[in-house]
Design a protein around this motif. Sequence first.
Motif, PDB file in Angstrom:
ATOM      1  N   GLY A 260       0.763  -1.182   0.047  1.00 29.33           N
ATOM      2  CA  GLY A 260       0.092  -0.121  -0.084  1.00 29.33           C
ATOM      3  C   GLY A 260       0.792   1.267   0.152  1.00 29.33           C
ATOM      4  O   GLY A 260       0.090   2.199   0.210  1.00 29.33           O
ATOM      5  N   GLY A 261       2.103   1.299   0.029  1.00 30.08           N
ATOM      6  CA  GLY A 261       3.161   2.506  -0.208  1.00 30.08           C
ATOM      7  C   GLY A 261       3.000   3.038  -1.398  1.00 30.08           C
ATOM      8  O   GLY A 261       3.142   2.372  -2.402  1.00 30.08           O
ATOM      9  N   GLU A 262       2.698   4.268  -1.390  1.00 34.88           N
ATOM     10  CA  GLU A 262       2.549   5.050  -2.715  1.00 34.88           C
ATOM     11  C   GLU A 262       3.493   6.266  -2.669  1.00 34.88           C
ATOM     12  O   GLU A 262       3.424   7.002  -1.386  1.00 34.88           O
ATOM     13  N   PRO A 263       3.919   6.682  -3.686  1.00 37.68           N
ATOM     14  CA  PRO A 263       4.702   7.996  -3.566  1.00 37.68           C
ATOM     15  C   PRO A 263       3.947   9.158  -3.371  1.00 37.68           C
ATOM     16  O   PRO A 263       2.736   9.345  -3.842  1.00 37.68           O
ATOM     17  N   PHE A 264       4.502  10.247  -2.765  1.00 32.68           N
ATOM     18  CA  PHE A 264       3.728  11.382  -2.542  1.00 32.68           C
ATOM     19  C   PHE A 264       3.117  12.098  -3.656  1.00 32.68           C
ATOM     20  O   PHE A 264       2.049  12.685  -3.617  1.00 32.68           O
ATOM     21  N   PRO A 265       3.890  12.257  -4.819  1.00 30.94           N
ATOM     22  CA  PRO A 265       3.154  12.997  -6.017  1.00 30.94           C
ATOM     23  C   PRO A 265       2.104  12.460  -6.294  1.00 30.94           C
ATOM     24  O   PRO A 265       1.510  13.042  -7.235  1.00 30.94           O
ATOM     25  N   LEU A 266       1.780  11.022  -6.396  1.00 25.65           N
ATOM     26  CA  LEU A 266       0.342  10.284  -6.723  1.00 25.65           C
ATOM     27  C   LEU A 266      -0.597  11.067  -6.242  1.00 25.65           C
ATOM     28  O   LEU A 266      -1.540  11.505  -6.965  1.00 25.65           O
ATOM     29  N   ALA A 267      -0.624  11.590  -4.918  1.00 22.30           N
ATOM     30  CA  ALA A 267      -1.679  12.629  -4.508  1.00 22.30           C
ATOM     31  C   ALA A 267      -2.182  13.732  -5.223  1.00 22.30           C
ATOM     32  O   ALA A 267      -3.187  14.226  -5.611  1.00 22.30           O
ATOM     33  N   ASP A 268      -1.059  14.397  -5.543  1.00 24.07           N
ATOM     34  CA  ASP A 268      -1.179  15.644  -6.503  1.00 24.07           C
ATOM     35  C   ASP A 268      -1.429  15.580  -7.757  1.00 24.07           C
ATOM     36  O   ASP A 268      -2.365  16.081  -8.447  1.00 24.07           O
ATOM     37  N   VAL A 269      -1.190  14.241  -8.569  1.00 25.13           N
ATOM     38  CA  VAL A 269      -1.555  13.905  -9.768  1.00 25.13           C
ATOM     39  C   VAL A 269      -3.107  13.678  -9.772  1.00 25.13           C
ATOM     40  O   VAL A 269      -3.735  14.031 -10.584  1.00 25.13           O
ATOM     41  N   LEU A 270      -3.555  12.778  -8.721  1.00 29.36           N
ATOM     42  CA  LEU A 270      -4.781  12.466  -8.393  1.00 29.36           C
ATOM     43  C   LEU A 270      -5.727  13.845  -8.328  1.00 29.36           C
ATOM     44  O   LEU A 270      -6.768  13.950  -9.111  1.00 29.36           O
ATOM     45  N   ARG A 271      -5.230  14.626  -7.663  1.00 35.26           N
ATOM     46  CA  ARG A 271      -6.085  15.866  -7.362  1.00 35.26           C
ATOM     47  C   ARG A 271      -6.185  16.653  -8.680  1.00 35.26           C
ATOM     48  O   ARG A 271      -7.316  17.272  -8.968  1.00 35.26           O
ATOM     49  N   SER A 272      -4.894  16.950  -9.325  1.00 35.04           N
ATOM     50  CA  SER A 272      -4.871  17.711 -10.465  1.00 35.04           C
ATOM     51  C   SER A 272      -5.598  17.018 -11.718  1.00 35.04           C
ATOM     52  O   SER A 272      -6.439  17.924 -12.663  1.00 35.04           O
ATOM     53  N   LYS A 273      -5.390  15.938 -12.008  1.00 39.13           N
ATOM     54  CA  LYS A 273      -5.689  15.321 -13.270  1.00 39.13           C
ATOM     55  C   LYS A 273      -7.174  14.770 -13.207  1.00 39.13           C
ATOM     56  O   LYS A 273      -7.875  14.699 -14.173  1.00 39.13           O
ATOM     57  N   TYR A 274      -7.599  14.099 -12.016  1.00 35.39           N
ATOM     58  CA  TYR A 274      -8.860  13.510 -11.657  1.00 35.39           C
ATOM     59  C   TYR A 274      -9.667  14.001 -10.776  1.00 35.39           C
ATOM     60  O   TYR A 274     -10.371  13.439  -9.593  1.00 35.39           O
ATOM     61  N   GLY A 275      -9.455  15.306 -10.486  1.00 33.79           N
ATOM     62  CA  GLY A 275      -9.974  16.045  -9.242  1.00 33.79           C
ATOM     63  C   GLY A 275     -11.562  15.963  -9.237  1.00 33.79           C
ATOM     64  O   GLY A 275     -12.314  15.871  -8.138  1.00 33.79           O
ATOM     65  N   SER A 276     -12.219  15.974 -10.482  1.00 30.36           N
ATOM     66  CA  SER A 276     -13.555  15.692 -10.529  1.00 30.36           C
ATOM     67  C   SER A 276     -14.147  14.408 -10.215  1.00 30.36           C
ATOM     68  O   SER A 276     -15.454  14.083 -10.006  1.00 30.36           O
ATOM     69  N   ASP A 277     -13.337  13.680 -10.384  1.00 29.52           N
ATOM     70  CA  ASP A 277     -13.551  12.087 -10.303  1.00 29.52           C
ATOM     71  C   ASP A 277     -13.718  11.824  -8.695  1.00 29.52           C
ATOM     72  O   ASP A 277     -14.240  10.842  -8.193  1.00 29.52           O
ATOM     73  N   PHE A 278     -12.887  12.517  -7.664  1.00 26.95           N
ATOM     74  CA  PHE A 278     -12.697  12.454  -6.438  1.00 26.95           C
ATOM     75  C   PHE A 278     -13.082  13.375  -5.581  1.00 26.95           C
ATOM     76  O   PHE A 278     -12.786  14.298  -5.630  1.00 26.95           O
TER      77      PHE A 278
END
Length: 177
Positions: A74-92
């Motif tokens: 379950g360990g993920e790199p920190f930049p993943l959260a920023d990418v999810l927020r910027s590119k897929y913010g409308s989905d989450f």
Amino acid sequence: MFKNYFKIAFRNLIKNKAHSSINIAGLSVGMAVAMMIGLWIWDEWTFDRYNQDYDHIALVMQNQKNNGEIFTYGGEPFPLADVLRSKYGSDFKNVVMGFGPRDLTLTIGDKIFTQSGGYFEPAAPELLDLKMLRGSRDGLKAPNTILLSESVAKAYFGDSDPVNQTIRISKDQNRCI
């Protein structure tokens, strides 16, 4: 009539002891296994359903290949959260990064405890539908603050108010509740 049926059944049980005991033991084991399977299915079905939007909460896992074997964790790199927020913010609705659970050493005054816990971003209480008994849902937004479960707060502080008390985590980090 029923009395007659019970008499005949009892006489047959006595007459065929070995056959009857095998049948009764088999039926008992079968019922016990069926009950255990039913309990396991119920546990799997109800796991993590205490959150209101449990069907919209996901955990991102990572696959890594090491010496030809694939490991998932379950360990993920920190930049993943920023990418999810910027590119897929409308989905989450919320994206929350966290670490844990792990055993942490908590020091309160001269008392030392080991407790399982994790580190989360400030939006975690909104994602997890936490019911706050004391303090506020914004408790993680201030630096050096933590949230405690009711059972941990009661174990460490008794009936006194744990808000604005100091806890030392792992001998070097002071946190305020």
